[in-house]
Design an enzyme around this catalytic site. Sequence first.
Site, PDB file in Angstrom:
ATOM      1  N   LYS A 173       0.868  -1.188   0.000  1.00  0.00           N
ATOM      2  CA  LYS A 173       0.000   0.000   0.000  1.00  0.00           C
ATOM      3  C   LYS A 173       0.893   1.222   0.000  1.00  0.00           C
ATOM      4  O   LYS A 173       2.014   1.180   0.503  1.00  0.00           O
ATOM      5  CB  LYS A 173      -0.872   0.018   1.260  1.00  0.00           C
ATOM      6  CG  LYS A 173      -2.135   0.835   1.087  1.00  0.00           C
ATOM      7  CD  LYS A 173      -3.124   0.052   0.247  1.00  0.00           C
ATOM      8  CE  LYS A 173      -4.533   0.575   0.306  1.00  0.00           C
ATOM      9  NZ  LYS A 173      -5.456  -0.488  -0.143  1.00  0.00           N
TER      10      LYS A 173
ATOM     11  N   ASP B 187      -6.586   4.206  -4.732  1.00  0.00           N
ATOM     12  CA  ASP B 187      -7.221   3.971  -3.431  1.00  0.00           C
ATOM     13  C   ASP B 187      -7.917   5.293  -3.075  1.00  0.00           C
ATOM     14  O   ASP B 187      -8.134   6.133  -3.956  1.00  0.00           O
ATOM     15  CB  ASP B 187      -6.163   3.547  -2.399  1.00  0.00           C
ATOM     16  CG  ASP B 187      -6.774   2.961  -1.138  1.00  0.00           C
ATOM     17  OD1 ASP B 187      -7.229   1.808  -1.167  1.00  0.00           O
ATOM     18  OD2 ASP B 187      -6.823   3.679  -0.099  1.00  0.00           O
TER      19      ASP B 187
END
Length: 424
Positions: free
Chosen positions: A113, A153
């Site tokens: 991430k 995201d």
Amino acid sequence: MNQHHNSRLYQSEVFRMACRQFDLAADAINLSAEVRARVKYPRRAIAVSIPVRRDDGRIQMFEGYRVQHSLATGPSKGGIRFHQDVTIGEVAALSMWMSWKCALAGLPYGGAKGGVVVDPRTLSPTELERLSRRYMQELIPFVGPDIDIPAPDVGTNEQIMGWMADTYSNHVGHLEPAVVTGKPLALGGSAGRREATGHGVAYLIRAYLEELGIPPAQATVAIQGFGNVGGETALALAEFGARIIAISDYTGGIHNPAGIDVKKAHAYVAYNKSLREFDGGAPITNEQLLELECTVLAPCALERVITEENAPRLRCRLLAEGANGPTTNAADKILGDRPEIEVIPDVLCNAGGVIVSYFEWLQNRQSYYWTRAEVLEKLHRQLDQAREAVEAQKRKMKFSRRLAALTLGIQRVADAKLARGLFP
Ligand code: GLU
């Protein structure tokens, strides 16, 4: 420091939460202490300073991170978040969840991430482009189609992925679309990727409603978050005939027991950038939305919104976690004692996004593109497989659905680590 993790770097509530979830799952499948530590902690983290020239000529520094949790089963994969509250601990937690999610979905990826501490709404489009490009520039030694593949995201989108793909491509000297997914179609994006996460959430909701014997047309739905995930979930569920009775974003929510015109809400947000003053119903707060009586409650925004405070007061039949990590450990324990609420855990519920990202990467590597119908058909098959595996594990081990999903994902990562052995 506490029993659940001994990391100084990642200290945060949300990292503790991911570690606590991991520990419970590792206990449940008797993972040995040695494997446990190897599977639990992120492989590596990169922190970068990002100087950005603002439109007025000033130079402002931003901080960015990329945490690569696992590279044991292939390149790492996961989105990049632009949000003012991003911390490296949060990014680390999100990277762990990506590992379990990819493993559960059967994708040849580990988890990663990224995040930049910035409120993207405060930047002009040209400033956002400079920030996105410079962040990617700093990551070049650590990303690539075989190393780590970013995606959108919270706070990032197709255009940003396009700039990042271009930045990387300029570095290697040719177009390399497979370095990021969630790109614009014109640059090798996949048909169906934009709506994939919400489409998958809605597809799974429909499957679980069917198990409960509730026709979609009789279901009422409350959705927190009206970004890519919440917005597309709302559209897809409305398409299935469900009544969307509440939606919200960071500015607040709208409640309308007669049903909200979701397409109108989309058009409103496209123009006004938020739901503020959207007149499709009565204003409510995000907190109130979570406690509405409804068939389906879908938190599709940020982490840790279902807490020990509101968990006893939820009035849904199905809790569908479109967001990553929306339910705290304490809330999860409370939900364990409320069998009338079925939980579709995040790593299963929102896996449609990364599944279609995988399809995008495959199409890029073959330079052979599929139709939207082909993409969705394959997505459904992959989601069905993951769901059936979770249900089988749940029955066999007498686990909660979350524990079933996490143990499957974690076991697969552990098996891969064991099979590879320790180098050197
Ligand atoms: N950010 C999304 C997630 O949390 C998508 C990741 C990806 O497509 O790589 O699953």
